[in-house]
Motif scaffolding. Structure first.
Motif, PDB file in Angstrom:
ATOM      1  N   GLU A 170      45.319  43.000  39.025  1.00 12.00           N
ATOM      2  CA  GLU A 170      44.319  42.726  37.987  1.00 12.00           C
ATOM      3  C   GLU A 170      42.930  43.151  38.444  1.00 12.00           C
ATOM      4  O   GLU A 170      42.145  43.700  37.652  1.00 12.00           O
ATOM      5  CB  GLU A 170      44.331  41.239  37.647  1.00 12.00           C
ATOM      6  CG  GLU A 170      45.608  40.771  36.963  1.00 12.00           C
ATOM      7  CD  GLU A 170      45.693  39.261  36.854  1.00 12.00           C
ATOM      8  OE1 GLU A 170      46.580  38.763  36.142  1.00 12.00           O
ATOM      9  OE2 GLU A 170      44.865  38.569  37.492  1.00 12.00           O
ATOM     10  N   THR A 171      42.615  42.907  39.715  1.00 12.46           N
ATOM     11  CA  THR A 171      41.312  43.298  40.255  1.00 12.46           C
ATOM     12  C   THR A 171      41.145  44.806  40.226  1.00 12.46           C
ATOM     13  O   THR A 171      40.087  45.321  39.833  1.00 12.46           O
ATOM     14  CB  THR A 171      41.168  42.790  41.703  1.00 12.46           C
ATOM     15  OG1 THR A 171      41.205  41.359  41.707  1.00 12.46           O
ATOM     16  CG2 THR A 171      39.866  43.259  42.327  1.00 12.46           C
ATOM     17  N   HIS A 172      42.169  45.528  40.621  1.00  9.49           N
ATOM     18  CA  HIS A 172      42.102  46.987  40.632  1.00  9.49           C
ATOM     19  C   HIS A 172      41.905  47.521  39.217  1.00  9.49           C
ATOM     20  O   HIS A 172      41.117  48.457  39.000  1.00  9.49           O
ATOM     21  CB  HIS A 172      43.377  47.556  41.249  1.00  9.49           C
ATOM     22  CG  HIS A 172      43.240  48.973  41.707  1.00  9.49           C
ATOM     23  ND1 HIS A 172      43.361  50.046  40.852  1.00  9.49           N
ATOM     24  CD2 HIS A 172      42.992  49.491  42.941  1.00  9.49           C
ATOM     25  CE1 HIS A 172      43.193  51.166  41.530  1.00  9.49           C
ATOM     26  NE2 HIS A 172      42.970  50.863  42.798  1.00  9.49           N
ATOM     27  N   GLU A 173      42.586  46.944  38.252  1.00 16.21           N
ATOM     28  CA  GLU A 173      42.471  47.409  36.867  1.00 16.21           C
ATOM     29  C   GLU A 173      41.110  47.051  36.272  1.00 16.21           C
ATOM     30  O   GLU A 173      40.522  47.838  35.519  1.00 16.21           O
ATOM     31  CB  GLU A 173      43.586  46.797  36.025  1.00 16.21           C
ATOM     32  CG  GLU A 173      44.981  47.305  36.395  1.00 16.21           C
ATOM     33  CD  GLU A 173      46.084  46.556  35.677  1.00 16.21           C
ATOM     34  OE1 GLU A 173      45.787  45.487  35.065  1.00 16.21           O
ATOM     35  OE2 GLU A 173      47.250  47.009  35.739  1.00 16.21           O
ATOM     36  N   ARG A 174      40.606  45.877  36.594  1.00 21.50           N
ATOM     37  CA  ARG A 174      39.333  45.394  36.041  1.00 21.50           C
ATOM     38  C   ARG A 174      38.153  46.042  36.736  1.00 21.50           C
ATOM     39  O   ARG A 174      37.101  46.245  36.126  1.00 21.50           O
ATOM     40  CB  ARG A 174      39.281  43.876  36.198  1.00 21.50           C
ATOM     41  CG  ARG A 174      38.131  43.196  35.486  1.00 21.50           C
ATOM     42  CD  ARG A 174      38.008  41.732  35.913  1.00 21.50           C
ATOM     43  NE  ARG A 174      39.232  40.992  35.686  1.00 21.50           N
ATOM     44  CZ  ARG A 174      39.983  40.469  36.657  1.00 21.50           C
ATOM     45  NH1 ARG A 174      39.642  40.631  37.929  1.00 21.50           N
ATOM     46  NH2 ARG A 174      41.091  39.805  36.389  1.00 21.50           N
ATOM     47  N   GLY A 175      38.309  46.301  38.027  1.00 22.05           N
ATOM     48  CA  GLY A 175      37.223  46.864  38.824  1.00 22.05           C
ATOM     49  C   GLY A 175      36.521  45.842  39.692  1.00 22.05           C
ATOM     50  O   GLY A 175      35.859  46.204  40.666  1.00 22.05           O
ATOM     51  N   PHE A 176      36.633  44.580  39.374  1.00 21.67           N
ATOM     52  CA  PHE A 176      36.014  43.521  40.176  1.00 21.67           C
ATOM     53  C   PHE A 176      36.942  42.321  40.237  1.00 21.67           C
ATOM     54  O   PHE A 176      37.818  42.131  39.384  1.00 21.67           O
ATOM     55  CB  PHE A 176      34.639  43.121  39.632  1.00 21.67           C
ATOM     56  CG  PHE A 176      34.632  42.604  38.215  1.00 21.67           C
ATOM     57  CD1 PHE A 176      34.794  41.243  37.930  1.00 21.67           C
ATOM     58  CD2 PHE A 176      34.464  43.477  37.143  1.00 21.67           C
ATOM     59  CE1 PHE A 176      34.785  40.777  36.634  1.00 21.67           C
ATOM     60  CE2 PHE A 176      34.444  43.015  35.838  1.00 21.67           C
ATOM     61  CZ  PHE A 176      34.607  41.659  35.579  1.00 21.67           C
ATOM     62  N   ALA A 177      36.756  41.512  41.277  1.00 20.80           N
ATOM     63  CA  ALA A 177      37.639  40.373  41.538  1.00 20.80           C
ATOM     64  C   ALA A 177      37.068  39.100  40.930  1.00 20.80           C
ATOM     65  O   ALA A 177      35.847  38.938  40.811  1.00 20.80           O
ATOM     66  CB  ALA A 177      37.815  40.183  43.043  1.00 20.80           C
ATOM     67  N   LEU A 178      37.965  38.180  40.593  1.00 21.82           N
ATOM     68  CA  LEU A 178      37.585  36.862  40.096  1.00 21.82           C
ATOM     69  C   LEU A 178      38.169  35.788  41.005  1.00 21.82           C
ATOM     70  O   LEU A 178      39.318  35.879  41.428  1.00 21.82           O
ATOM     71  CB  LEU A 178      38.108  36.640  38.674  1.00 21.82           C
ATOM     72  CG  LEU A 178      37.611  37.575  37.579  1.00 21.82           C
ATOM     73  CD1 LEU A 178      38.239  37.186  36.248  1.00 21.82           C
ATOM     74  CD2 LEU A 178      36.096  37.527  37.475  1.00 21.82           C
ATOM     75  N   ASN A 179      37.368  34.783  41.281  1.00 21.38           N
ATOM     76  CA  ASN A 179      37.841  33.623  42.033  1.00 21.38           C
ATOM     77  C   ASN A 179      37.459  32.368  41.257  1.00 21.38           C
ATOM     78  O   ASN A 179      36.392  31.792  41.466  1.00 21.38           O
ATOM     79  CB  ASN A 179      37.221  33.590  43.433  1.00 21.38           C
ATOM     80  CG  ASN A 179      37.780  32.457  44.282  1.00 21.38           C
ATOM     81  OD1 ASN A 179      38.492  31.589  43.789  1.00 21.38           O
ATOM     82  ND2 ASN A 179      37.447  32.467  45.551  1.00 21.38           N
ATOM     83  N   PRO A 180      38.328  31.926  40.345  1.00 29.93           N
ATOM     84  CA  PRO A 180      38.014  30.773  39.494  1.00 29.93           C
ATOM     85  C   PRO A 180      38.279  29.432  40.171  1.00 29.93           C
ATOM     86  O   PRO A 180      39.234  28.730  39.860  1.00 29.93           O
ATOM     87  CB  PRO A 180      38.946  30.985  38.292  1.00 29.93           C
ATOM     88  CG  PRO A 180      40.142  31.668  38.877  1.00 29.93           C
ATOM     89  CD  PRO A 180      39.622  32.534  40.001  1.00 29.93           C
ATOM     90  N   GLY A 181      37.436  29.081  41.124  1.00 30.43           N
ATOM     91  CA  GLY A 181      37.549  27.779  41.763  1.00 30.43           C
ATOM     92  C   GLY A 181      38.738  27.618  42.679  1.00 30.43           C
ATOM     93  O   GLY A 181      39.218  26.498  42.870  1.00 30.43           O
ATOM     94  N   LEU A 182      39.225  28.705  43.277  1.00 26.68           N
ATOM     95  CA  LEU A 182      40.422  28.624  44.114  1.00 26.68           C
ATOM     96  C   LEU A 182      40.126  28.148  45.530  1.00 26.68           C
ATOM     97  O   LEU A 182      41.032  27.745  46.256  1.00 26.68           O
ATOM     98  CB  LEU A 182      41.115  29.994  44.166  1.00 26.68           C
ATOM     99  CG  LEU A 182      41.610  30.528  42.822  1.00 26.68           C
ATOM    100  CD1 LEU A 182      42.222  31.912  43.000  1.00 26.68           C
ATOM    101  CD2 LEU A 182      42.620  29.572  42.186  1.00 26.68           C
ATOM    102  N   ILE A 183      38.877  28.195  45.952  1.00 18.64           N
ATOM    103  CA  ILE A 183      38.499  27.697  47.278  1.00 18.64           C
ATOM    104  C   ILE A 183      37.845  26.323  47.155  1.00 18.64           C
ATOM    105  O   ILE A 183      38.223  25.371  47.820  1.00 18.64           O
ATOM    106  CB  ILE A 183      37.560  28.683  47.994  1.00 18.64           C
ATOM    107  CG1 ILE A 183      38.236  30.041  48.175  1.00 18.64           C
ATOM    108  CG2 ILE A 183      37.124  28.129  49.352  1.00 18.64           C
ATOM    109  CD1 ILE A 183      37.350  31.091  48.773  1.00 18.64           C
ATOM    110  N   VAL A 184      36.840  26.222  46.288  1.00 16.10           N
ATOM    111  CA  VAL A 184      36.164  24.953  46.014  1.00 16.10           C
ATOM    112  C   VAL A 184      36.213  24.708  44.516  1.00 16.10           C
ATOM    113  O   VAL A 184      35.757  25.547  43.729  1.00 16.10           O
ATOM    114  CB  VAL A 184      34.694  24.984  46.509  1.00 16.10           C
ATOM    115  CG1 VAL A 184      33.987  23.696  46.122  1.00 16.10           C
ATOM    116  CG2 VAL A 184      34.643  25.189  48.016  1.00 16.10           C
ATOM    117  N   GLU A 185      36.750  23.579  44.130  1.00 19.66           N
ATOM    118  CA  GLU A 185      36.865  23.258  42.713  1.00 19.66           C
ATOM    119  C   GLU A 185      35.483  23.207  42.070  1.00 19.66           C
ATOM    120  O   GLU A 185      34.531  22.654  42.623  1.00 19.66           O
ATOM    121  CB  GLU A 185      37.555  21.903  42.540  1.00 19.66           C
ATOM    122  CG  GLU A 185      37.852  21.542  41.101  1.00 19.66           C
ATOM    123  CD  GLU A 185      38.616  20.237  40.971  1.00 19.66           C
ATOM    124  OE1 GLU A 185      38.857  19.803  39.824  1.00 19.66           O
ATOM    125  OE2 GLU A 185      38.974  19.659  42.017  1.00 19.66           O
TER     126      GLU A 185
END
Length: 242
Positions: A170-185
């Protein structure tokens, strides 16, 4: 040495270093003594804690001309923070990790403190490392997963190989990465790779903030701004490496 430098100015005791390195205390002390003799680490006389040594500074100044892009990146990171009002960062790939090099605070008063200078994350965990891993050659990605089967157990199910591979695609297709609260809620992150002149993803720009600031309508605009700044920095790197 990596454990010592990661502790920064606070340093670590020999017991803490031995435990983190999975060594006996006498072995850790013997190694630290040898490194101190070469100036690579130093020991605070009052606290007894071990810290980076002066020789590391000299080595760093020599290596900076080739590896350090903070000089040409600082105003790009600052512009990213101003444009988005979120905290902006520059991270660099070091082996199987990313290390944060620069942080610029945005103007929004509520902030996320997941990342700061010197903080390390495995590739694929924070948004910067996810963006870098997504643009590595497939055989490098396969080798990375072979070396790190523990990601899911250590960082949560979202980082187990099957789900992380989906996010990489998904990151490769979108061009940028998303981190929706996966490290800190409650914290949200975006990351975009910055490439060497040869096209290797060596750095990443990222944004972090509180999750309610990253709704669907605003997310697309933030991604566009982030990619534009990453492209600007990639162009600068290519010019500087000629």
């Amino acid at each position: 040495m990596r454990l010592v430098t990661a502790a920064g100015a606070d340093g670590l005791s020999v017991a803490e270093l031995a435990r983190s390195a999975d060594l006996t205390r006498p072995t850790a002390h013997r190694l630290l003594t040898a490194l101190r003799h070469e100036g690579l680490v130093d020991q605070d006389e009052r606290s007894g804690r071990w810290m980076p040594g002066p020789e590391l500074y000299l080595m760093g100044t020599v290596a900076a001309s080739r590896y350090d892009i903070t000089g040409i990146a600082r105003d790009v990171v600052r512009s990213l923070a101003v444009r988005t009002e979120e905290s902006a960062f520059l991270s660099v790939r070091r082996g199987d990790e990313t290390v944060c090099l620069l942080r610029e605070e945005g103007s929004f008063p509520i902030r996320s403190f997941v990342l700061s200078e010197g903080v390390r994350f495995p590739l694929g965990v924070a948004s910067a490392g996810l963006a870098i891993l997504a643009f590595l050659p497939p055989h490098d990605v396969d080798a990375y997963f072979e070396r790190h089967p523990e990601l899911g157990q250590r960082w949560g199910a979202a980082h187990a190989e099957p789900r992380l591979r989906t996010r990489l695609k998904e990151t490769h297709e979108r061009g940028f990465a998303l981190n929706p609260g996966l490290i800190v809620e409650g914290s949200f992150g975006l990351g975009a790779a910055v490439f060497t002149r040869e096209g290797h993803p060596q750095w990443a720009l990222s944004l972090t903030g509180v999750q309610f600031r990253f709704g669907p309508d605003r997310l697309a605009e933030l991604g566009r701004i982030l990619l534009a700044h990453a492209h600007q920095l990639t162009t600068r790197v290519a010019s500087a490496q000629r």
